[in-house]
Design an enzyme around this catalytic site. Sequence first.
Site, PDB file in Angstrom:
ATOM      1  N   SER A  90      -0.166   3.628  -1.893  1.00  0.00           N
ATOM      2  CA  SER A  90      -0.343   2.992  -3.193  1.00  0.00           C
ATOM      3  C   SER A  90      -0.218   4.001  -4.325  1.00  0.00           C
ATOM      4  O   SER A  90       0.807   4.656  -4.416  1.00  0.00           O
ATOM      5  CB  SER A  90      -1.688   2.259  -3.193  1.00  0.00           C
ATOM      6  N   LYS A 128       2.832   6.789  -4.869  1.00  0.00           N
ATOM      7  CA  LYS A 128       3.609   7.142  -6.066  1.00  0.00           C
ATOM      8  C   LYS A 128       3.598   8.670  -6.207  1.00  0.00           C
ATOM      9  O   LYS A 128       4.618   9.303  -6.497  1.00  0.00           O
ATOM     10  CB  LYS A 128       2.990   6.508  -7.326  1.00  0.00           C
ATOM     11  N   HIS A 141      -2.316  -5.198   1.561  1.00  0.00           N
ATOM     12  CA  HIS A 141      -2.120  -3.884   0.952  1.00  0.00           C
ATOM     13  C   HIS A 141      -3.031  -2.883   1.680  1.00  0.00           C
ATOM     14  O   HIS A 141      -4.248  -2.904   1.499  1.00  0.00           O
ATOM     15  CB  HIS A 141      -2.529  -4.033  -0.517  1.00  0.00           C
ATOM     16  N   TRP A 171       2.059  -7.813  -5.137  1.00  0.00           N
ATOM     17  CA  TRP A 171       1.823  -6.972  -6.315  1.00  0.00           C
ATOM     18  C   TRP A 171       2.727  -5.741  -6.306  1.00  0.00           C
ATOM     19  O   TRP A 171       3.154  -5.252  -7.348  1.00  0.00           O
ATOM     20  CB  TRP A 171       0.338  -6.573  -6.321  1.00  0.00           C
TER      21      TRP A 171
HETATM   22  C1  GCU Z   1      -3.618  -1.160  -8.406  1.00  0.00           C
HETATM   23  C2  GCU Z   1      -2.380  -0.783  -9.197  1.00  0.00           C
HETATM   24  C3  GCU Z   1      -1.239  -0.327  -8.268  1.00  0.00           C
HETATM   25  C4  GCU Z   1      -1.734   0.702  -7.296  1.00  0.00           C
HETATM   26  C5  GCU Z   1      -2.946   0.198  -6.574  1.00  0.00           C
HETATM   27  C6  GCU Z   1      -3.599   1.191  -5.603  1.00  0.00           C
HETATM   28  O1  GCU Z   1      -3.396  -2.358  -7.717  1.00  0.00           O
HETATM   29  O2  GCU Z   1      -2.018  -1.883  -9.978  1.00  0.00           O
HETATM   30  O3  GCU Z   1      -0.171   0.189  -9.027  1.00  0.00           O
HETATM   31  O4  GCU Z   1      -0.696   1.064  -6.422  1.00  0.00           O
HETATM   32  O5  GCU Z   1      -3.945  -0.142  -7.512  1.00  0.00           O
HETATM   33  O6  GCU Z   1      -3.517   2.389  -5.812  1.00  0.00           O
HETATM   34  O7  GCU Z   1      -4.222   0.725  -4.626  1.00  0.00           O
END
Ligand code: GCU
Length: 368
Positions: free
Chosen positions: A203, A207, A345, A294
């Site tokens: 997540s 990134k 997720h 998402w």
């Molecule tokens: C939130 C955010 C995402 C990210 C996520 C996470 O949902 O909107 O961009 O990847 O958190 O880090 O679990």
Amino acid sequence: MDLPKLLVTQSGEPVTDSRDWEQARRPEVLELFRENVYGRAPVGRPEDMSFAVHDVDPQAMDGAATRKLVDIHFSGPGGEGVIHLVLFIPNHVEKPVPGFLFICNRSRRHIDPTRETKSEFWPAEEIVRRGYVGAAFHYSDADPDEHDGFQNGVHGIFDPSGERAPDAWGAIAAWAWGASRALDYLETDSDIDASRIAVIGHSRGGKAALWAAAEDERFAMAVSNNSGCTGAALARRKQGESVRVINENFPHWFCENYKGFNDREDELPVDQHMLIALMAPRPVYVASSSEDAWADPEGEFLSCVHASPVYDLYGMPGLEAEGMPPLDSPVADGSIGYHIKTGEHSLTEYDWARYLDFADQHWGAVAP
Ligand code: GCU
């Protein structure tokens, strides 16, 4: 959807071979991401940095691994910091050993050095059993995940005084920077093969893993698990989380310039397939989850597809898939691996097993 052209330079020259890519196009794509998305780090390896290895246990995990804890100390004009690196090195494998460096963005208990707590978010025992070093640090050691006006963490330590530049680094770039400092240590440890280290995150950590490997070509592989918006997913699809939403909810993650693209994804000079392309010719693996709209699974998949032409320049297949693969059916024969698992997720043992297989495939299976 019109994506920015990967294989045409800003001055309009076609990129026809790997030399053009490396000399002309890759540097400008990297600059475009620095300038418009993740921001520019004011420092690479700090002049003042030292490593303190402590709590070495040669018989950790019932004798399967050697544990080392390493404090990475550094200082800059605004103070000092320390990244706590946790390392488990398999005892049954010939040294030096390749490994996975995990950027942990959930609670520290997931990377428990005592192993009293075990978690599939970081299945260290399994990583070791498969013959890889399990290395991990908590992202907040590099920079706290809160909008603190860039006062704390490495921003406070290294940022020049005065007003912040619109392309000054955000938190994602700070976590990526932390991964590079961990790699600085790994390079000094003769038990570890620092030329075969995969950087991995989930997540927001995913990134950061992608950006770390884009900025730091010493990483031999990158793994993005459910990284979504401004990770692996194409921004121009406008599915799931948008540029506006991510900038509003997490104003500290990216550079100020990125906010100028709120609701204007089509004007970005880059899209995320170009981030995946920055990995080439190194192997990269992207994974999605079926209940993670998402993060736009299809947008993550399509980034891999559209990054593949750069791998072709090296005569290597990127992602070899016609369309989205079925659930739980990895496509990973080329240099870009992809799967979408059934589930929410999350980063699970299923995901890790695929990444370990991918490393075996590219580095030669190492576990007996
Ligand atoms: C939130 C955010 C995402 C990210 C996520 C996470 O949902 O909107 O961009 O990847 O958190 O880090 O679990």
